[in-house]
Design a protein around this motif. Structure first.
Motif, PDB file in Angstrom:
ATOM      1  N   ARG A  84       1.606  23.823   7.977  1.00 24.20           N
ATOM      2  CA  ARG A  84       3.062  23.655   7.890  1.00 24.20           C
ATOM      3  C   ARG A  84       3.352  22.347   7.176  1.00 24.20           C
ATOM      4  N   ILE A 141      10.818  31.315  10.187  1.00 22.35           N
ATOM      5  CA  ILE A 141       9.396  31.039  10.449  1.00 22.35           C
ATOM      6  C   ILE A 141       8.809  31.938  11.542  1.00 22.35           C
ATOM      7  N   GLU A 142       9.671  32.775  12.154  1.00 22.84           N
ATOM      8  CA  GLU A 142       9.177  33.764  13.122  1.00 22.84           C
ATOM      9  C   GLU A 142       8.645  35.012  12.406  1.00 22.84           C
ATOM     10  N   ARG A 193       3.223  33.308   9.693  1.00 24.11           N
ATOM     11  CA  ARG A 193       2.386  33.106  10.884  1.00 24.11           C
ATOM     12  C   ARG A 193       1.327  32.012  10.663  1.00 24.11           C
ATOM     13  N   ASN A 194       0.767  31.950   9.438  1.00 26.49           N
ATOM     14  CA  ASN A 194      -0.259  30.937   9.163  1.00 26.49           C
ATOM     15  C   ASN A 194       0.305  29.668   8.555  1.00 26.49           C
ATOM     16  N   GLY A 195       1.637  29.580   8.497  1.00 32.86           N
ATOM     17  CA  GLY A 195       2.253  28.360   7.990  1.00 32.86           C
ATOM     18  C   GLY A 195       3.298  28.633   6.935  1.00 32.86           C
ATOM     19  N   LEU A 211      10.841  22.517  15.749  1.00 31.50           N
ATOM     20  CA  LEU A 211       9.416  22.871  15.636  1.00 31.50           C
ATOM     21  C   LEU A 211       8.664  22.522  16.927  1.00 31.50           C
ATOM     22  N   LYS A 226       9.039  25.149  19.481  1.00 34.99           N
ATOM     23  CA  LYS A 226       8.229  26.330  19.183  1.00 34.99           C
ATOM     24  C   LYS A 226       6.721  26.036  19.261  1.00 34.99           C
ATOM     25  N   LEU A 285       5.109  24.231  17.080  1.00 36.08           N
ATOM     26  CA  LEU A 285       4.633  24.345  15.696  1.00 36.08           C
ATOM     27  C   LEU A 285       4.853  23.033  14.945  1.00 36.08           C
ATOM     28  N   ASP A 304       2.099  19.666   9.693  1.00 39.09           N
ATOM     29  CA  ASP A 304       0.771  19.105   9.404  1.00 39.09           C
ATOM     30  C   ASP A 304       0.876  17.915   8.463  1.00 39.09           C
ATOM     31  N   SER A 360      -4.586  25.613  10.949  1.00 44.04           N
ATOM     32  CA  SER A 360      -3.477  26.559  11.151  1.00 44.04           C
ATOM     33  C   SER A 360      -3.932  28.015  11.192  1.00 44.04           C
TER      34      SER A 360
END
Length: 199
Positions: free
Chosen positions: A2, A72-73, A78-80, A100, A103, A105, A108, A198
């Protein structure tokens, strides 16, 4: 993975975003595109945003963050994801971080393209000249006058994000004036560790 891409207009964020999407298989999220999609889909947040936009009002940060939260859902994120063009202010960055965190999440990295503004103006003028030479219309935001205005807005509103993210330990500066392929190589080296985390 992310990440946020930071840097003034013309710094190469769009070009490098496309390469990150291809290399790492994560979507690039543009808040403008997401707003239009939410309005078109008639989501609750989209309906609220539409009424504001129709009245000429700015869409408040919490609505934009809500649209990012919904987006982002989706399975492709899902992987960023890559956020480009958002956040634009420290207040938006704070609201994004809170959403974030809820969630689970966290971001990075925040990659900042370091560029020479005078050279950027030259780059934009060259791009406009090449576009004209091909007989194509020049983008409105590619004229030197409009570009200077965008640069001033970036300096006032968005540049403070650099210090904000440096304070969080997330900021990763990169030389945006290097040749395009070299920037890509540095970017891929910088992001590779986060792919494993991730995925």
């Amino acid at each position: 993975m992310r990440i946020i891409l930071l840097g003034p207009p013309g710094a190469g964020k769009g070009t490098q975003s496309a390469r990150i999407v291809e290399r790492f298989g994560i979507p690039q999220l543009s808040t403008g595109d997401m707003l239009r999609a939410a309005v078109a889909a008639g989501t609750p947040v989209g309906i609220e945003a539409k009424s504001l936009m129709d009245s000429g009002a700015l869409v408040p940060d919490e609505i934009v963050v809500g649209i990012v939260a919904d987006r982002i859902e989706e399975p492709d994120a899902r992987n960023g994801f890559i956020l480009d063009g958002f956040p634009r202010t420290v207040a938006q960055a704070t609201a994004l971080a809170a959403m974030l965190a809820r969630k689970g999440l966290p971001l990075d990295a925040v990659v900042e393209f370091k560029v020479d503004e005078a050279a950027l103006l030259g780059r934009i003028a060259k791009r406009a000249a090449e576009t004209l030479a091909r007989g194509e219309p020049v983008r409105k935001d590619d004229t030197p006058e409009v570009f200077k205005t965008r640069l001033d807005a970036y300096r006032t509103l968005t540049a403070p994000l650099s210090a904000h993210y440096a304070g969080t330990g997330l900021l990763r500066p990169i030389d945006g004036m290097a040749p395009i392929d070299e920037v890509t190589r540095h970017l891929e080296e910088l992001l590779a560790p986060y792919q494993a985390v991730s995925a």
